[in-house]
Structure formats: structure tokens, C-alpha cells
Scaffold this motif. Structure first.
Motif, PDB file in Angstrom:
ATOM      1  N   UNK A 140       1.068  -0.797  -0.310  1.00 55.01           N
ATOM      2  CA  UNK A 140       0.039  -0.146  -0.024  1.00 55.01           C
ATOM      3  C   UNK A 140       0.826   1.174   0.106  1.00 55.01           C
ATOM      4  N   UNK A 141       2.357   1.690   0.201  1.00 53.40           N
ATOM      5  CA  UNK A 141       3.163   2.021   0.267  1.00 53.40           C
ATOM      6  C   UNK A 141       4.167   1.669  -0.988  1.00 53.40           C
ATOM      7  N   UNK A 142       3.937   3.522  -1.645  1.00 53.11           N
ATOM      8  CA  UNK A 142       5.087   3.533  -2.444  1.00 53.11           C
ATOM      9  C   UNK A 142       6.353   4.089  -2.180  1.00 53.11           C
ATOM     10  N   UNK A 143       6.930   5.207  -1.405  1.00 52.73           N
ATOM     11  CA  UNK A 143       7.816   5.946  -0.603  1.00 52.73           C
ATOM     12  C   UNK A 143       8.548   4.509   0.676  1.00 52.73           C
ATOM     13  N   UNK A 144      10.180   4.673   0.414  1.00 55.78           N
ATOM     14  CA  UNK A 144      10.507   3.580   1.385  1.00 55.78           C
ATOM     15  C   UNK A 144      12.006   4.144   1.932  1.00 55.78           C
ATOM     16  N   UNK A 145      12.117   4.587   3.183  1.00 52.51           N
ATOM     17  CA  UNK A 145      13.211   4.698   3.935  1.00 52.51           C
ATOM     18  C   UNK A 145      14.248   3.369   3.098  1.00 52.51           C
ATOM     19  N   UNK A 146      15.468   3.978   3.899  1.00 52.00           N
ATOM     20  CA  UNK A 146      16.428   3.065   3.819  1.00 52.00           C
ATOM     21  C   UNK A 146      16.491   2.260   4.806  1.00 52.00           C
TER      22      UNK A 146
END
Length: 129
Positions: free
Chosen positions: A115-121
Motif C-alpha cells: 500500500x506504500x510507494x515511498x520507502x526509507x533506507x
């Protein structure tokens, strides 16, 4: 999409506390749900908590409910995860993730990483026994 950067991971003894922070940049922070997920070695990535916009609802995985607190500060475009009473089984790499919402938008599964399209490292957290 937005950019996310986590900080605050580290090594702590069982029973201790850590605070993770996720800074979000690149778009209107107040429109985004920001969640925390974690992935332990050899395991699938799992949902931990989410802070939604437009009312500030928060939700937690049962495994962390009562020990972890998620909070968002719109003025600083940050979402923090305060982790108390840590257990060795909390050891994992913790990721923050973002999804843009619209007011009265369609429902979605906020516990699913798809459901999420941006992620951290990712920020590693190790809890020693």
C-alpha cells in the motif's frame, strides 16, 4: 513520491528504549500516511504502526501495542516511533514508508507494504538479552 530518511536505530538491552525518527521531504507532508515496518533476519517484512493524516488516527500491530508509540509532527515533517520495553524479538531493520491519501479517499490495507510507494533506507535496531 516523497523521500524518507530514518534515524535513531542502534543497540539496546532488553527492557530499554529507543526512538526512531523519519523525516519526509518532497511533497505536502500533511497529505501522507506514514507507517513503520520491520524486517528481522530471515523473516518477511511486517507492519508495526501507522500514523494517518486528516485526523491523525494511529494503528499498531498487536505485538507492539502498549509498548510503541507513533507520533507525527506536521510542522517538522517527521514521524517518530518511540519504542519502550524492548524485547530481543524486536530486533530488526525498521523502515518508514509513505502513502499519499486524499480526504474521503478509498479505504486501503494500511498494514500491507504494497500500500506504500515511498520507502526509507532502513534503521537497524538490535535488542540484546
Amino acid at each position: 513520491q516523497v523521500q524518507l530518511v530514518e534515524s535513531g536505530g542502534g543497540l539496546v538491552q532488553a527492557g530499554g528504549s529507543l526512538r526512531l525518527s523519519c523525516v519526509v521531504s518532497g511533497s505536502t507532508f500533511g497529505d501522507y500516511a506514514v507507517g513503520w515496518f520491520r524486517q528481522a533476519p530471515g523473516k518477511e517484512r511486517e507492519f508495526v504502526a501507522v500514523a494517518r493524516p486528516f485526523g491523525g488516527d494511529t494503528y499498531y500491530a498487536n505485538s507492539v501495542k502498549g509498548r510503541f508509540t507513533i507520533s507525527r509532527e506536521n510542522a517538522k515533517s517527521t514521524v517518530d516511533l518511540q519504542m519502550n520495553s524492548l524485547k530481543p524479538e524486536d530486533t530488526a531493520v525498521y523502515y518508514c514508508a509513505a502513502r499519499r491519501e486524499t480526504l474521503f479517499g478509498a479505504a486501503y490495507d494500511y498494514t500491507s507494504q504494497t500500500s506504500y510507494n515511498s520507502w526509507g533506507q532502513g534503521a537497524p535496531v538490535t535488542v540484546s538479552s
